[in-house]
Write a protein that holds these residues in place. Structure first.
Motif, PDB file in Angstrom:
ATOM      1  N   ASP A 163       0.851  -1.184   0.000  1.00  0.00           N
ATOM      2  CA  ASP A 163       0.000   0.000   0.000  1.00  0.00           C
ATOM      3  C   ASP A 163       0.887   1.234   0.000  1.00  0.00           C
ATOM      4  O   ASP A 163       2.004   1.215   0.528  1.00  0.00           O
ATOM      5  N   ASP A 165       0.275   3.977   1.483  1.00  0.00           N
ATOM      6  CA  ASP A 165       0.057   4.764   2.698  1.00  0.00           C
ATOM      7  C   ASP A 165       0.607   4.048   3.933  1.00  0.00           C
ATOM      8  O   ASP A 165       0.100   3.005   4.333  1.00  0.00           O
ATOM      9  N   GLU A 166       1.624   4.637   4.540  1.00  0.00           N
ATOM     10  CA  GLU A 166       2.270   4.020   5.713  1.00  0.00           C
ATOM     11  C   GLU A 166       1.310   3.920   6.903  1.00  0.00           C
ATOM     12  O   GLU A 166       1.353   2.954   7.658  1.00  0.00           O
ATOM     13  N   ASN A 169      -0.755   0.830   6.445  1.00  0.00           N
ATOM     14  CA  ASN A 169       0.039  -0.373   6.728  1.00  0.00           C
ATOM     15  C   ASN A 169       0.302  -0.548   8.218  1.00  0.00           C
ATOM     16  O   ASN A 169       0.284  -1.666   8.737  1.00  0.00           O
ATOM     17  N   THR A 190       5.208  -0.453   2.383  1.00  0.00           N
ATOM     18  CA  THR A 190       4.737   0.850   1.929  1.00  0.00           C
ATOM     19  C   THR A 190       5.501   1.245   0.679  1.00  0.00           C
ATOM     20  O   THR A 190       6.710   1.478   0.740  1.00  0.00           O
ATOM     21  N   CYS A 191       4.802   1.286  -0.442  1.00  0.00           N
ATOM     22  CA  CYS A 191       5.448   1.670  -1.698  1.00  0.00           C
ATOM     23  C   CYS A 191       4.398   1.863  -2.779  1.00  0.00           C
ATOM     24  O   CYS A 191       3.263   1.422  -2.643  1.00  0.00           O
TER      25      CYS A 191
END
Length: 285
Positions: A163, A165-166, A169, A190-191
């Protein structure tokens, strides 16, 4: 003029009435100060979902440019609202001692279970029984598909959830942390998937969430990128939408899947929203 017509013993809503009602809801949603879960937000989106799953013969391709523009705007609003709803619920769940035992408190949990069951059935019918390693692109703060698949269907499979969005996650990790077995088999990265290359070659099956790539061009670009780096013989499961459900999610058509072998396209007629498109990257000899 009668707005409802009878067809195949099912009451169909006419395209004109459907568009008029959806346009009205879009106008109301657009005026909201916030899309965070509230009685008003939930009411608008519940009405919208109910409208979009009614039997109708609407052809999205024949919509006027104004209606297409409204539809694109609505998909973005739905995506934002869905993300905020998931985040609020996930944040609420991690405060509980056993978050995984309370997933059913999420309002659309039943839909996710039905969709996961359907996707597992389609995968099985196409020879994907117990893949070693699966990627889920666009898992969000409530990674329900991965959780249902891992707990009920793919009980030895390793899941990598991607995803952008950190925060999403971080919350998802905390939900999974309450179960030792799932925590071992489920990772969160996250990526942006467009920056993931060689790693995509590790997966037997890749799921692409409906809201990854909000417009057609972006979606096609992402599918092309995944195809380039995934392994030959690997399976890609793409979520799409059909008919009026296309006011909620982007549509993926067969001609968007260049270079893939199409294995199955399934359009639900019950309260499941997403269509399921299963393709394989051919093996070159």
């Amino acid at each position: 003029m009668a707005s409802l017509q009878n067809s195949n013993f099912e009451t169909q809503i006419s395209a004109e009435l459907l568009i008029a009602r959806i346009t009205q809801i879009h106008s109301s949603i657009s005026k909201l100060d916030s899309l965070r879960p509230s009685k008003q937000v939930n009411t608008f989106f519940s009405h919208l979902v109910k409208l979009c799953i009614l039997p109708s013969s609407i052809d999205i391709r024949s919509l006027s440019p104004e209606v297409q523009e409204m539809r694109n705007s609505l998909i973005v609003l739905c995506g934002r609202a869905e993300g905020l709803l998931e985040l609020e619920f996930a944040t609420f769940l991690i405060k509980m001692p056993q978050p995984l035992n309370n997933l059913n408190l999420f309002p659309y949990y039943g839909n996710y279970v039905k969709l996961a069951n359907l996707e597992y059935k389609i995968l099985s019918e196409n020879g994907v029984m117990q893949p070693k390693k699966v990627a889920f692109v666009g898992s969000g703060p409530m990674p329900l598909t991965s959780l249902v698949m891992a707990a009920q269907h793919l009980k030895s499979t390793h899941f990598d959830n991607f995803d952008i969005d950190e925060t999403a996650n971080d919350v998802a990790r905390q939900i999974v942390a309450s179960d030792g077995d799932l925590e071992k088999r489920m990772k969160f990265e996250t990526c942006n998937v467009m920056e993931v290359r060689e790693k995509l070659g590790e997966y037997d099956c890749i799921f692409l969430a409906a809201l990854v790539g909000m417009c057609k061009e972006e979606k096609v670009k992402i599918i092309g990128h995944i195809r380039k780096y995934m392994k030959e013989g690997g399976i890609l499961l793409v979520r799409s939408a059909d008919g009026a459900r296309a006011f909620l999610y982007p549509v993926v058509e067969e001609h968007d899947l260049v270079g893939f072998e199409v294995l199955s396209i399934f359009h639900p007629t019950n309260d499941v929203i997403n269509s399921v498109v299963l393709v394989r990257k051919p093996i070159t000899f």
